[in-house]
Design an enzyme around this catalytic site. Structure first.
Site, PDB file in Angstrom:
ATOM      1  N   GLU A 288     -23.421 -64.037  -7.503  1.00  0.00           N
ATOM      2  CA  GLU A 288     -23.323 -65.052  -8.548  1.00  0.00           C
ATOM      3  C   GLU A 288     -22.063 -65.909  -8.484  1.00  0.00           C
ATOM      4  O   GLU A 288     -21.462 -66.193  -9.517  1.00  0.00           O
ATOM      5  CB  GLU A 288     -23.423 -64.352  -9.907  1.00  0.00           C
ATOM      6  CG  GLU A 288     -22.250 -63.402 -10.255  1.00  0.00           C
ATOM      7  CD  GLU A 288     -22.420 -61.972  -9.783  1.00  0.00           C
ATOM      8  OE1 GLU A 288     -23.172 -61.726  -8.814  1.00  0.00           O
ATOM      9  OE2 GLU A 288     -21.779 -61.089 -10.377  1.00  0.00           O
ATOM     10  N   HIS A 312     -31.670 -63.858 -12.027  1.00  0.00           N
ATOM     11  CA  HIS A 312     -30.616 -62.846 -12.143  1.00  0.00           C
ATOM     12  C   HIS A 312     -29.227 -63.463 -11.906  1.00  0.00           C
ATOM     13  O   HIS A 312     -28.328 -63.326 -12.737  1.00  0.00           O
ATOM     14  CB  HIS A 312     -30.880 -61.710 -11.150  1.00  0.00           C
ATOM     15  CG  HIS A 312     -29.851 -60.628 -11.167  1.00  0.00           C
ATOM     16  ND1 HIS A 312     -29.995 -59.466 -11.891  1.00  0.00           N
ATOM     17  CD2 HIS A 312     -28.630 -60.546 -10.571  1.00  0.00           C
ATOM     18  CE1 HIS A 312     -28.917 -58.713 -11.733  1.00  0.00           C
ATOM     19  NE2 HIS A 312     -28.067 -59.340 -10.920  1.00  0.00           N
ATOM     20  N   GLU A 313     -29.090 -64.158 -10.799  1.00  0.00           N
ATOM     21  CA  GLU A 313     -27.767 -64.727 -10.495  1.00  0.00           C
ATOM     22  C   GLU A 313     -27.380 -65.804 -11.516  1.00  0.00           C
ATOM     23  O   GLU A 313     -26.219 -65.928 -11.887  1.00  0.00           O
ATOM     24  CB  GLU A 313     -27.715 -65.279  -9.068  1.00  0.00           C
ATOM     25  CG  GLU A 313     -28.102 -64.287  -7.962  1.00  0.00           C
ATOM     26  CD  GLU A 313     -27.464 -62.912  -8.074  1.00  0.00           C
ATOM     27  OE1 GLU A 313     -26.369 -62.797  -8.661  1.00  0.00           O
ATOM     28  OE2 GLU A 313     -28.068 -61.940  -7.578  1.00  0.00           O
ATOM     29  N   HIS A 316     -25.935 -64.284 -14.616  1.00  0.00           N
ATOM     30  CA  HIS A 316     -24.518 -63.925 -14.466  1.00  0.00           C
ATOM     31  C   HIS A 316     -23.588 -65.063 -14.895  1.00  0.00           C
ATOM     32  O   HIS A 316     -22.399 -64.824 -15.120  1.00  0.00           O
ATOM     33  CB  HIS A 316     -24.211 -63.572 -13.010  1.00  0.00           C
ATOM     34  CG  HIS A 316     -24.465 -62.135 -12.643  1.00  0.00           C
ATOM     35  ND1 HIS A 316     -23.930 -61.079 -13.343  1.00  0.00           N
ATOM     36  CD2 HIS A 316     -25.183 -61.589 -11.632  1.00  0.00           C
ATOM     37  CE1 HIS A 316     -24.298 -59.943 -12.771  1.00  0.00           C
ATOM     38  NE2 HIS A 316     -25.070 -60.226 -11.725  1.00  0.00           N
ATOM     39  N   GLU A 335     -23.889 -56.080 -14.997  1.00  0.00           N
ATOM     40  CA  GLU A 335     -25.233 -55.996 -14.411  1.00  0.00           C
ATOM     41  C   GLU A 335     -26.331 -55.651 -15.417  1.00  0.00           C
ATOM     42  O   GLU A 335     -27.429 -56.199 -15.347  1.00  0.00           O
ATOM     43  CB  GLU A 335     -25.244 -55.017 -13.230  1.00  0.00           C
ATOM     44  CG  GLU A 335     -24.350 -55.444 -12.065  1.00  0.00           C
ATOM     45  CD  GLU A 335     -24.730 -56.787 -11.428  1.00  0.00           C
ATOM     46  OE1 GLU A 335     -25.865 -57.255 -11.623  1.00  0.00           O
ATOM     47  OE2 GLU A 335     -23.870 -57.381 -10.746  1.00  0.00           O
ATOM     48  N   ASP A 392     -17.191 -49.976  -4.559  1.00  0.00           N
ATOM     49  CA  ASP A 392     -18.431 -50.390  -3.939  1.00  0.00           C
ATOM     50  C   ASP A 392     -19.374 -49.202  -3.701  1.00  0.00           C
ATOM     51  O   ASP A 392     -20.584 -49.355  -3.689  1.00  0.00           O
ATOM     52  CB  ASP A 392     -18.119 -51.090  -2.615  1.00  0.00           C
ATOM     53  CG  ASP A 392     -19.267 -51.972  -2.179  1.00  0.00           C
ATOM     54  OD1 ASP A 392     -19.735 -52.758  -3.023  1.00  0.00           O
ATOM     55  OD2 ASP A 392     -19.699 -51.858  -1.021  1.00  0.00           O
ATOM     56  N   TYR A 400     -27.583 -51.352 -13.558  1.00  0.00           N
ATOM     57  CA  TYR A 400     -28.637 -52.355 -13.702  1.00  0.00           C
ATOM     58  C   TYR A 400     -29.761 -51.836 -14.597  1.00  0.00           C
ATOM     59  O   TYR A 400     -30.109 -52.440 -15.607  1.00  0.00           O
ATOM     60  CB  TYR A 400     -29.256 -52.684 -12.338  1.00  0.00           C
ATOM     61  CG  TYR A 400     -28.348 -53.373 -11.350  1.00  0.00           C
ATOM     62  CD1 TYR A 400     -27.344 -52.675 -10.691  1.00  0.00           C
ATOM     63  CD2 TYR A 400     -28.508 -54.718 -11.061  1.00  0.00           C
ATOM     64  CE1 TYR A 400     -26.524 -53.296  -9.768  1.00  0.00           C
ATOM     65  CE2 TYR A 400     -27.688 -55.357 -10.130  1.00  0.00           C
ATOM     66  CZ  TYR A 400     -26.697 -54.635  -9.488  1.00  0.00           C
ATOM     67  OH  TYR A 400     -25.899 -55.256  -8.578  1.00  0.00           O
TER      68      TYR A 400
HETATM   69  N1  BES Z   1     -23.236 -59.116  -8.309  1.00  0.00           N
HETATM   70  C1  BES Z   1     -24.332 -58.519  -7.666  1.00  0.00           C
HETATM   71  C2  BES Z   1     -24.059 -58.150  -6.231  1.00  0.00           C
HETATM   72  C3  BES Z   1     -22.949 -57.139  -6.051  1.00  0.00           C
HETATM   73  C4  BES Z   1     -22.838 -56.037  -6.852  1.00  0.00           C
HETATM   74  C5  BES Z   1     -22.034 -57.326  -5.038  1.00  0.00           C
HETATM   75  C6  BES Z   1     -21.808 -55.138  -6.652  1.00  0.00           C
HETATM   76  C7  BES Z   1     -21.006 -56.421  -4.844  1.00  0.00           C
HETATM   77  C8  BES Z   1     -20.886 -55.327  -5.657  1.00  0.00           C
HETATM   78  C9  BES Z   1     -25.572 -59.421  -7.705  1.00  0.00           C
HETATM   79  O1  BES Z   1     -25.708 -60.133  -8.880  1.00  0.00           O
HETATM   80  C10 BES Z   1     -26.783 -58.542  -7.617  1.00  0.00           C
HETATM   81  O2  BES Z   1     -26.966 -57.742  -8.494  1.00  0.00           O
HETATM   82  N2  BES Z   1     -27.593 -58.704  -6.585  1.00  0.00           N
HETATM   83  C11 BES Z   1     -28.806 -57.960  -6.394  1.00  0.00           C
HETATM   84  C12 BES Z   1     -30.000 -58.769  -6.779  1.00  0.00           C
HETATM   85  C13 BES Z   1     -30.539 -58.542  -8.121  1.00  0.00           C
HETATM   86  C14 BES Z   1     -31.824 -59.318  -8.322  1.00  0.00           C
HETATM   87  C15 BES Z   1     -30.685 -57.135  -8.566  1.00  0.00           C
HETATM   88  C16 BES Z   1     -28.955 -57.677  -4.914  1.00  0.00           C
HETATM   89  O3  BES Z   1     -28.115 -58.092  -4.144  1.00  0.00           O
HETATM   90  O4  BES Z   1     -29.919 -57.034  -4.527  1.00  0.00           O
HETATM   91 ZN    ZN Z   2     -26.169 -58.853 -10.506  1.00  0.00          ZN
END
Ligand code: BES
Ligand code: ZN
Length: 619
Positions: A288, A312-313, A316, A335, A392, A400
């Site tokens: 995002e 989703h993005e 954010h 999330e 991470d 989520y």
């Molecule tokens: N912000 C997250 C990606 C993220 C989370 C990067 C934690 C680094 C550490 C992003 O918004 C996200 O949740 N992406 C998901 C997609 C979503 C539709 C669930 C993904 O990458 O799968």
């Molecule tokens: Zn996210």
């Protein structure tokens, strides 16, 4: 309210007596939460604005340049930054070179960079160079792009990787504005999480401005042979030439999404909402980055079936970018709220049925994840304790899916009208600030629960493991249909062809495939693939869940192993590839997993590499 009255009174008096605002005697000391993932000491001195002047060198695969910060000094004798695997060449304070100190190197956090300052110091500049260990950056060769002609660079800052390409106070609660100048080869376009160019410049020089204060993990840069195509005056897409039309078609509803989001929780705060579709080794589905979401090409399905990722993005832009988790322990505030908001946007555009299918998939993911963590129940808390861990690794899908279920349950308890009014006010009151779990709970109790005299087990949801008994039941009629077909097929009342003839959308197909039981009559799985050809599915999500099931069912027909290998060789999306490698490992195919991974590893971004290395016991 009281503050507002006082200000009004003050202004009125001023109007009558032409007075000046009295000068503040001392700088207001903000309060910061303890962030165990940053060395910065913002209570002593904090950076408010960044001027980033860098050069991207594709030959050496490094970035060189200077980060110049405008600082506020509260009491400090030094300002402390986070750096990881950077070569620091020089530090100046208000133009004068000073002696800096680098702390001990931690494998996860990197090092502290301490720069001495005086009470009246205003500006600190750090000249530096990235190294080949820079985890945020992924330099791609032309072969790894869609058009195969030019190299590409992308960055990924979340959670604590920005410090690997910019020396910075890398805590999500430290917000700053930034301007940047970026020099790239003149064949390429550079774009950032900022005001962006829509066309290439003549000399490869670009300037950027992010005027709203953002968290360091949201600073992002992409450089490639990119073009732009507008969807509406404030939305549009960037992609490589051969992809741009497909991408434009896929995301045609972006303006409608922004509209729907605004009617729910208030004005979009970032002016522009663009998406850049990156090469397939991008490690996430989406990221995002403000004004410019980064997205995987695996969602370009051709039929707009995976666009909830964009919702989703976009969500954010409120939960995360506007009201930001103060530390990574509060990640669920980013999330969980975003998934809830994503479902609401999808419902507004495509109806309740559609949103309930998405929510049901998440509900199943949640049950699976809780099972995965049966020996580590604290990992299923919403509020995490990631001290001493790589955030991470600790940030899992609980934030989520359990976060969503919590908010959905809350909505069903208080009613949608009250829920929406509460959320709108929550975003409005805390815009451009950070939020801890504790502060949120206090706000929730005061503004929603006590006001409406509602008893709700907030603490159990947030601080305890598993799923509380009052959780909302998520039901989907469309999935019920699928369950019936699944059972008829499993017991041979209907044939595999009957299954493929169903007029199902992608989510229904995914639900079907995921729920194929472990034990089946002989030949049933093979026949299913003969009839539906899932092994050659062009939809990446279908392919991913099918590969997992093929592995679980020891199925090798229809060239599925080769298809899977090709998929793992091109796609670097962590969630997809880790699902497949995990299935191989679980089904005694560790050798296969290692053989493929050895070849694919150079194509993956460091965050994917870290996860899979650990999973397969490499290094
Ligand atoms: N912000 C997250 C990606 C993220 C989370 C990067 C934690 C680094 C550490 C992003 O918004 C996200 O949740 N992406 C998901 C997609 C979503 C539709 C669930 C993904 O990458 O799968
Ligand atoms: Zn996210």
């Amino acid at each position: 309210m009281k503050l507002l009255k006082n200000t009004a009174l003050f202004l009125l008096i001023c109007l009558l007596s032409s007075c000046e605002q009295p000068e503040k005697e001392t700088k207001e000391m903000p309060t910061y939460a303890t962030d165990t993932h940053s060395y910065a000491k913002p209570n002593e001195a904090v950076a408010k604005h960044l001027q980033l002047d860098i050069d991207v060198n594709f030959d050496k695969k490094i970035i060189t340049g200077t980060a110049t910060y405008t600082i506020e000094n509260y009491a400090g004798t030094a300002i402390v930054f986070d750096v990881k695997n950077l070569k620091i060449q020089k530090a100046t304070v208000d133009g004068n070179e000073v002696q800096f100190t680098l702390g001990a190197n931690d494998a996860v956090l990197g090092q502290s960079l301490s720069i001495p300052i005086a009470t009246d110091s205003k500006e600190v500049a750090i000249t530096y160079e990235t190294t080949d260990k820079t985890e945020a950056l992924q330099f791609l060769n032309p072969q790894q792009t869609a058009d195969k002609e030019f190299p590409f660079l992308l960055t990924q800052g979340q959670a604590i990787l920005t410090r690997t390409w910019i020396p910075i106070q890398d805590s999500p609660q430290i917000r700053l504005t930034y301007n940047a100048t970026v020099q790239v080869p003149k064949e390429l376009l550079a774009i950032m999480s900022a005001e962006n160019p829509k066309e290439k410049s003549e000399n490869g020089q670009y300037s950027f401005k992010m005027k709203q204060p953002i968290s360091p993990y949201l600073i992002a840069l992409a450089v490639g042979d990119l073009v732009y195509k507008e969807i509406s005056p404030r939305t549009g897409v960037y992609a490589e030439k051969s992809m741009i039309e497909k991408v434009h078609y896929e995301f045609a509803d972006m303006e409608k999404m922004v509209n729907a989001a605004e009617s729910l929780y208030g004005t979009y705060a970032w002016d522009q909402f663009d998406v850049v579709v990156l090469p397939p080794s991008f490690p996430f589905g989406g990221m995002e980055n403000p004004r410019l979401t980064f997205a995987t090409p695996t969602v370009i399905a051709g039929d707009r079936s995976l666009t909830s990722l964009i919702a989703h993005e976009l969500a954010h832009s409120w939960s995360g970018n506007l009201v930001t988790n103060a530390t990574w322990n509060d990640f669920w505030l980013n999330e969980g709220f975003t998934v809830y908001f994503e479902m609401r946007i999808m419902e507004a555009l495509y109806g309740k049925e559609y949103a309930n299918m998405l929510a049901s998939i998440g509900r199943q993911d949640l049950s699976d994840e809780i099972k995965n963590f049966r020996n580590q129940p604290e990992a299923t808390h919403l509020k995490l304790d990631l001290k001493g861990k790589n955030p991470d690794d600790g940030m899992n899908s609980i934030a989520y899916d359990k976060g969503y279920l919590f908010l959905r349950t809350l909505e069903e308890t208080v009613g949608r009208a009250k829920m929406d009014a509460f959320l709108k006010e929550y975003f409005n009151t805390h815009a451009f600030s950070t939020m801890t779990t504790e502060k949120f709970i206090t706000y929730l109790n005061a503004e929603l629960l006590q006001k409406n005299n509602i008893d709700f087990n907030v603490d159990t949801w947030v601080y305890k493991a598993g799923i509380p008994g009052n959780a909302a039941k998520i039901k989907s009629d469309k999935f019920k249909e699928v369950d019936n077909v699944l059972s008829d097929w499993q017991y041979k009342t209907i044939t595999a062809s009957n299954v493929c003839e169903q007029d199902w959308n992608i989510q229904q197909k995914i639900h079907f495939i995921r729920n194929i039981p472990e034990k089946l009559y002989d030949g049933l799985f093979e026949k299913l693939d003969e009839a539906c050809d899932f092994s050659n599915a062009s939809n990446s999500y279908i392919a991913m869940v099918w590969f997992e099931q093929a592995i679980n069912h020891d199925y090798h027909g229809n060239n599925v192993d080769q298809r899977m290998e090709d998929f793992l060789m091109t796609v670097g999306r962590r969630w997809y590839v880790s699902t497949i490698y995990k299935a191989l490992k679980r089904n005694n195919r560790l050798e296969d997993a290692k053989r493929i991974y050895e070849k694919a590893r150079p194509n993956y971004h460091s965050v994917t590499v870290n996860t899979i290395d650990e999973m397969l016991g490499i290094n």
